[in-house]
Motif scaffolding. Structure first.
Motif, PDB file in Angstrom:
ATOM      1  N   ARG A   1       0.653  -1.354  -0.427  1.00 31.26           N
ATOM      2  CA  ARG A   1       0.161  -0.287  -0.214  1.00 31.26           C
ATOM      3  C   ARG A   1       0.795   1.122  -0.390  1.00 31.26           C
ATOM      4  O   ARG A   1       0.753   2.303  -0.816  1.00 31.26           O
ATOM      5  CB  ARG A   1      -0.592   0.024   1.417  1.00 31.26           C
ATOM      6  CG  ARG A   1      -2.579  -0.971   1.073  1.00 31.26           C
ATOM      7  CD  ARG A   1      -2.663  -1.239   2.584  1.00 31.26           C
ATOM      8  NE  ARG A   1      -3.770  -2.017   2.307  1.00 31.26           N
ATOM      9  CZ  ARG A   1      -4.671  -1.770   2.542  1.00 31.26           C
ATOM     10  NH1 ARG A   1      -5.280  -0.269   1.944  1.00 31.26           N
ATOM     11  NH2 ARG A   1      -6.159  -2.281   2.322  1.00 31.26           N
ATOM     12  N   ALA A   2       1.856   1.007   0.965  1.00 35.95           N
ATOM     13  CA  ALA A   2       2.879   2.498   0.568  1.00 35.95           C
ATOM     14  C   ALA A   2       3.686   2.603  -0.184  1.00 35.95           C
ATOM     15  O   ALA A   2       3.519   3.437  -1.207  1.00 35.95           O
ATOM     16  CB  ALA A   2       3.992   2.006   2.346  1.00 35.95           C
ATOM     17  N   ASN A   3       3.918   1.393  -1.063  1.00 36.98           N
ATOM     18  CA  ASN A   3       4.289   1.457  -2.443  1.00 36.98           C
ATOM     19  C   ASN A   3       3.433   2.508  -3.125  1.00 36.98           C
ATOM     20  O   ASN A   3       4.102   3.271  -4.140  1.00 36.98           O
ATOM     21  CB  ASN A   3       4.583   0.546  -2.768  1.00 36.98           C
ATOM     22  CG  ASN A   3       6.050   0.255  -3.334  1.00 36.98           C
ATOM     23  OD1 ASN A   3       6.590   1.785  -3.911  1.00 36.98           O
ATOM     24  ND2 ASN A   3       6.765  -1.216  -3.833  1.00 36.98           N
ATOM     25  N   ARG A   4       2.490   1.678  -2.970  1.00 33.21           N
ATOM     26  CA  ARG A   4       1.624   2.844  -4.392  1.00 33.21           C
ATOM     27  C   ARG A   4       2.161   3.873  -4.085  1.00 33.21           C
ATOM     28  O   ARG A   4       1.849   4.895  -6.141  1.00 33.21           O
ATOM     29  CB  ARG A   4       0.225   1.609  -4.157  1.00 33.21           C
ATOM     30  CG  ARG A   4      -0.540   0.844  -5.112  1.00 33.21           C
ATOM     31  CD  ARG A   4      -1.663   0.291  -4.662  1.00 33.21           C
ATOM     32  NE  ARG A   4      -2.260   0.847  -5.413  1.00 33.21           N
ATOM     33  CZ  ARG A   4      -3.496   0.308  -6.819  1.00 33.21           C
ATOM     34  NH1 ARG A   4      -3.154  -0.290  -6.865  1.00 33.21           N
ATOM     35  NH2 ARG A   4      -4.232   1.286  -6.714  1.00 33.21           N
ATOM     36  N   PHE A   5       1.494   4.907  -3.486  1.00 30.52           N
ATOM     37  CA  PHE A   5       1.301   5.562  -3.910  1.00 30.52           C
ATOM     38  C   PHE A   5       2.240   6.635  -3.474  1.00 30.52           C
ATOM     39  O   PHE A   5       3.118   7.860  -4.202  1.00 30.52           O
ATOM     40  CB  PHE A   5       0.536   7.213  -2.144  1.00 30.52           C
ATOM     41  CG  PHE A   5      -0.815   6.810  -1.881  1.00 30.52           C
ATOM     42  CD1 PHE A   5      -1.396   7.599  -2.886  1.00 30.52           C
ATOM     43  CD2 PHE A   5      -1.492   5.320  -1.982  1.00 30.52           C
ATOM     44  CE1 PHE A   5      -3.126   7.663  -2.852  1.00 30.52           C
ATOM     45  CE2 PHE A   5      -3.150   5.291  -1.802  1.00 30.52           C
ATOM     46  CZ  PHE A   5      -3.472   6.318  -2.353  1.00 30.52           C
ATOM     47  N   ALA A   6       3.479   6.200  -2.922  1.00 28.42           N
ATOM     48  CA  ALA A   6       4.964   6.781  -3.168  1.00 28.42           C
ATOM     49  C   ALA A   6       5.271   6.918  -4.935  1.00 28.42           C
ATOM     50  O   ALA A   6       6.000   7.593  -5.404  1.00 28.42           O
ATOM     51  CB  ALA A   6       5.663   5.682  -2.517  1.00 28.42           C
ATOM     52  N   ARG A   7       5.034   5.637  -5.006  1.00 25.40           N
ATOM     53  CA  ARG A   7       5.914   5.401  -6.483  1.00 25.40           C
ATOM     54  C   ARG A   7       4.715   6.242  -7.850  1.00 25.40           C
ATOM     55  O   ARG A   7       5.129   7.107  -8.271  1.00 25.40           O
ATOM     56  CB  ARG A   7       5.584   4.502  -7.384  1.00 25.40           C
ATOM     57  CG  ARG A   7       6.698   3.134  -6.939  1.00 25.40           C
ATOM     58  CD  ARG A   7       6.222   2.313  -6.922  1.00 25.40           C
ATOM     59  NE  ARG A   7       7.475   1.244  -6.315  1.00 25.40           N
ATOM     60  CZ  ARG A   7       8.562   1.185  -6.663  1.00 25.40           C
ATOM     61  NH1 ARG A   7       9.212   1.521  -7.735  1.00 25.40           N
ATOM     62  NH2 ARG A   7       9.516   0.815  -5.642  1.00 25.40           N
ATOM     63  N   GLN A   8       3.781   6.176  -7.574  1.00 23.89           N
ATOM     64  CA  GLN A   8       2.250   7.516  -8.257  1.00 23.89           C
ATOM     65  C   GLN A   8       2.244   8.450  -8.036  1.00 23.89           C
ATOM     66  O   GLN A   8       2.577   9.639  -8.595  1.00 23.89           O
ATOM     67  CB  GLN A   8       0.959   6.647  -7.410  1.00 23.89           C
ATOM     68  CG  GLN A   8      -0.133   7.334  -7.854  1.00 23.89           C
ATOM     69  CD  GLN A   8      -1.303   7.060  -6.999  1.00 23.89           C
ATOM     70  OE1 GLN A   8      -1.869   6.187  -7.255  1.00 23.89           O
ATOM     71  NE2 GLN A   8      -2.327   8.178  -6.767  1.00 23.89           N
TER      72      GLN A   8
ATOM     73  N   MET B   1      10.370   9.271   0.271  1.00 22.12           N
ATOM     74  CA  MET B   1      10.127   9.522   2.107  1.00 22.12           C
ATOM     75  C   MET B   1       8.780   9.503   2.973  1.00 22.12           C
ATOM     76  O   MET B   1       8.460   8.965   4.155  1.00 22.12           O
ATOM     77  CB  MET B   1      11.011  10.465   2.091  1.00 22.12           C
ATOM     78  CG  MET B   1      11.401  11.016   3.956  1.00 22.12           C
ATOM     79  SD  MET B   1      12.374   9.677   3.816  1.00 22.12           S
ATOM     80  CE  MET B   1      14.127  10.482   4.259  1.00 22.12           C
ATOM     81  N   GLU B   2       7.675  10.239   2.511  1.00 23.26           N
ATOM     82  CA  GLU B   2       6.643  10.047   3.084  1.00 23.26           C
ATOM     83  C   GLU B   2       5.963   9.165   3.607  1.00 23.26           C
ATOM     84  O   GLU B   2       5.107   7.932   4.357  1.00 23.26           O
ATOM     85  CB  GLU B   2       5.985  11.248   2.690  1.00 23.26           C
ATOM     86  CG  GLU B   2       5.958  12.934   2.413  1.00 23.26           C
ATOM     87  CD  GLU B   2       7.128  13.232   1.754  1.00 23.26           C
ATOM     88  OE1 GLU B   2       7.528  12.310   0.933  1.00 23.26           O
ATOM     89  OE2 GLU B   2       7.208  14.152   1.685  1.00 23.26           O
ATOM     90  N   MET B   3       5.354   8.325   2.405  1.00 26.34           N
ATOM     91  CA  MET B   3       4.697   7.118   2.707  1.00 26.34           C
ATOM     92  C   MET B   3       5.748   5.978   2.992  1.00 26.34           C
ATOM     93  O   MET B   3       5.552   4.582   3.715  1.00 26.34           O
ATOM     94  CB  MET B   3       4.361   6.598   0.807  1.00 26.34           C
ATOM     95  CG  MET B   3       3.195   7.186   0.507  1.00 26.34           C
ATOM     96  SD  MET B   3       2.873   7.985   1.503  1.00 26.34           S
ATOM     97  CE  MET B   3       1.667   6.571   1.591  1.00 26.34           C
ATOM     98  N   PHE B   4       7.181   5.637   2.690  1.00 34.21           N
ATOM     99  CA  PHE B   4       8.063   4.614   3.698  1.00 34.21           C
ATOM    100  C   PHE B   4       8.266   4.915   4.618  1.00 34.21           C
ATOM    101  O   PHE B   4       7.759   4.080   5.698  1.00 34.21           O
ATOM    102  CB  PHE B   4       9.531   4.984   3.029  1.00 34.21           C
ATOM    103  CG  PHE B   4       9.232   3.817   1.398  1.00 34.21           C
ATOM    104  CD1 PHE B   4       8.142   2.921   1.287  1.00 34.21           C
ATOM    105  CD2 PHE B   4       9.840   4.301   0.247  1.00 34.21           C
ATOM    106  CE1 PHE B   4       8.328   2.193  -0.083  1.00 34.21           C
ATOM    107  CE2 PHE B   4       9.225   4.203  -1.027  1.00 34.21           C
ATOM    108  CZ  PHE B   4       8.794   2.843  -1.240  1.00 34.21           C
TER     109      PHE B   4
END
Lengths: 256, 289
Positions: free
Chosen positions: B243-250, B255-258
């Motif tokens: 889930r974190a990865n999805r938004f991080a890449r999008q 830094m925020e999502m991970f």
């Protein structure tokens, strides 16, 4: 004596690798006899005792206890059921007590009754209490070993062995791990057993106990029985130089 | 023993009791002060991290907006880890018994299992189970073994649990083996001397004592597993990392999502270690009571 002996050992050998620890030992024990084995550490006396109930597997020879015989030698496979029979005919008391640490005193005493002899639990508990009473520890029935003194632990261990109602009791230096002031209570229990006619084989350094209780003393050295006789014969007028040399320093500290 | 000493009449009437009391109070105060200082260091470190991040154009609003989405994956992470630790414990016990057994087959099988599993990365094991096994399944299918073929095609969740169980089972087998071996030889000899069989000794004497020693290690493995479960995200399981990865890449908000993901794992592990130390204390009590 051999005719009605309850223990008969014939030409027993034990090898640890190429170390010849027992060199063809033979002896007998009569019913109700108290036999004390003495000797230096490393003489093989403890190994000999442990061979009697196969905690140590003898390399060769034969052992008969209460009519059951086991003969071993190179290439002979041990029969597991026979070994269990030998163990049920012998009760063992260890130097380090070896009480089951996660069980109360009572649970220790009834464990064998329940799992091995399949005695119903209620009956086992009644028997267990009786044996704790015998060693004077009925009030400690629900106490774990961690809360018992060394002397109390050893008495529970004796009760545990007695509860299986063996034909013979084996004691492997039962007081060697105890503080001096706790030795008496354990020896008292053992003396009581001797008076009741329990057949006992005892490895010990307690010479005054040996003099009071033993019917016969065996002196073991380098895997052979050097000398045997009544306590008077061994302690007062040992024939063999090695026996005398072993006993001499003990005289000073143990007042024998 | 200590309790008996406390009620000793000599102790009650000791004229110097005041001195003992004062020394004890001072010692406690010093201890408390020390703990306080450590907490202050923690606070300072967190503050420093926060200031640093903000200075580097970290976007807290973005993290705040999406943290719930990431946290919703915690259930999956916990579920996968819990199921895996249960299966792993069973495998570990079997593996340890195999290695300690005198039976050549049991020794060989368990030794082989531990060796191949410890010899390859968890990620590769996940790929083999999730992607490799269905390939074998299709082959079996064409050979006529339809049932068996279907059995080898696992869902992502099933694959993840199987891979984590097999992997941790192998490592934990060594922990179980050490735990079993740490029970003194005397316990076994005493049990043998009253005529107990090997199986009875294991079940009634050795395991109950070994479990107590092993529990902290199982807890430790469980904590490690929660984080290793992040690797199942490669199969598209919607747990924390995925889930974190999805938004991080999008949105390129790495830094925020991970950090949100890392924080979520951190909270999970803190809760787990609380539970574990509670369990440990309870087992110690049962033992001494």
């Amino acid at each position: 004596m051999n005719g009605n002996a309850i223990i008969h050992v014939e030409a027993l050998h034990k090898w640890f690798g190429l170390l010849h620890v027992l060199r063809g030992i033979s002896f007998s024990v009569a019913p109700q006899e108290v036999l004390v084995m003495i000797g230096r550490s490393g003489s093989g006396k403890s190994t000999l005792l442990r061979c009697l109930n196969f905690l140590e597997e003898p390399s060769a020879g034969s052992i008969t206890i209460a009519g059951h015989s086991v003969t071993v030698g190179p290439g002979v496979r041990l029969d597991r059921r026979k070994i269990v029979t030998m163990r049920l005919n012998t009760g063992m008391v260890f130097q380090e007590f070896n009480l089951f640490a996660h069980m109360t005193a009572l649970e220790n005493v009834i464990e064998g009754l329940i799992t091995v002899k399949k005695v119903p639990r209620n009956q086992a508990i009644a028997m267990g209490e009786q044996y704790l009473e015998k060693v004077g520890l009925r009030d400690k029935r629900d106490v774990h070993p961690i809360r018992l003194s060394g002397g109390q632990k050893q008495r529970v261990a004796i009760a545990r062995a007695l509860a299986m109602e063996p034909k013979v009791m084996l004691f492997d230096e039962p007081t060697s791990a105890l503080d001096p002031e706790l030795i008496g209570e354990v020896l008292d229990v053992m003396k009581q057993l001797a008076r009741e006619g329990t057949t006992m084989v005892v490895v010990t350094h307690e010479m005054s106990f040996a003099c009071d209780v033993a019917d016969r003393i065996i002196y073991v050295d380098q895997g052979v029985i050097v000398e045997e006789g009544t306590p008077e014969q061994i302690v007062s007028c040992a024939q063999d130089e090695r026996t005398r040399a072993f006993l001499e320093p003990l005289r000073k500290v143990q007042h024998i | 023993m200590a309790l008996e000493f406390k009620n000793h009449p000599k102790w009650e009437s000791d004229p110097d009791l005041g001195m003992g009391r004062e020394l004890m109070t001072r010692q406690r105060r010093a201890q408390l002060f020390h703990t306080l200082k450590i907490s202050l260091v923690w606070v300072a470190l967190v503050a420093l991290l926060g200031v640093g991040l903000l200075g580097l154009r970290f976007d807290p609003a973005y993290a705040a907006e999406h943290y719930m989405f990431v946290l919703q994956g915690a259930g999956t992470t916990i579920g996968v880890s819990l199921a895996s630790i249960v299966f792993a414990t069973v495998l570990a016990l079997l593996g340890a018994l195999g290695r300690l057994s005198r039976n050549a087959i049991a020794q060989g099988v368990s030794g082989f299992y531990v060796s191949i599993i410890r010899g390859s990365p968890l990620l590769i094991q996940i790929y083999i189970i999730y992607l490799g096994l269905p390939q074998v399944g299709r082959q079996l299918d064409t050979m006529g073994f339809t049932q068996m073929g279907r059995l080898l095609t696992l869902t992502a969740i099933q694959s993840g649990i199987l891979a984590l169980s097999l992997n941790y089972g192998a490592y934990m087998a060594e922990i179980f083996r050490a735990g079993i071996q740490s029970i003194g030889h005397g316990q076994r000899e005493a049990a043998l001397s009253i005529g107990m069989s090997n199986w009875q000794i294991l079940r009634r004497i050795i395991l109950p004592q070994a479990i107590r020693i092993i529990i902290p290690d199982i807890g430790n493995q469980f904590i490690a597993m929660q984080k290793d479960s992040a690797q199942v995200s490669v199969m598209g399981i919607w747990e924390i990392t995925y889930r974190a990865n999805r938004f991080a890449r999008q949105d390129s908000k790495f830094m925020e999502m991970f950090l949100v993901a890392a924080g979520s794992y951190w909270i999970l592990t803190i809760i787990s270690s609380w539970l574990e130390s509670g369990l440990e204390r309870r087992m110690a009590r049962a033992y001494e009571r």
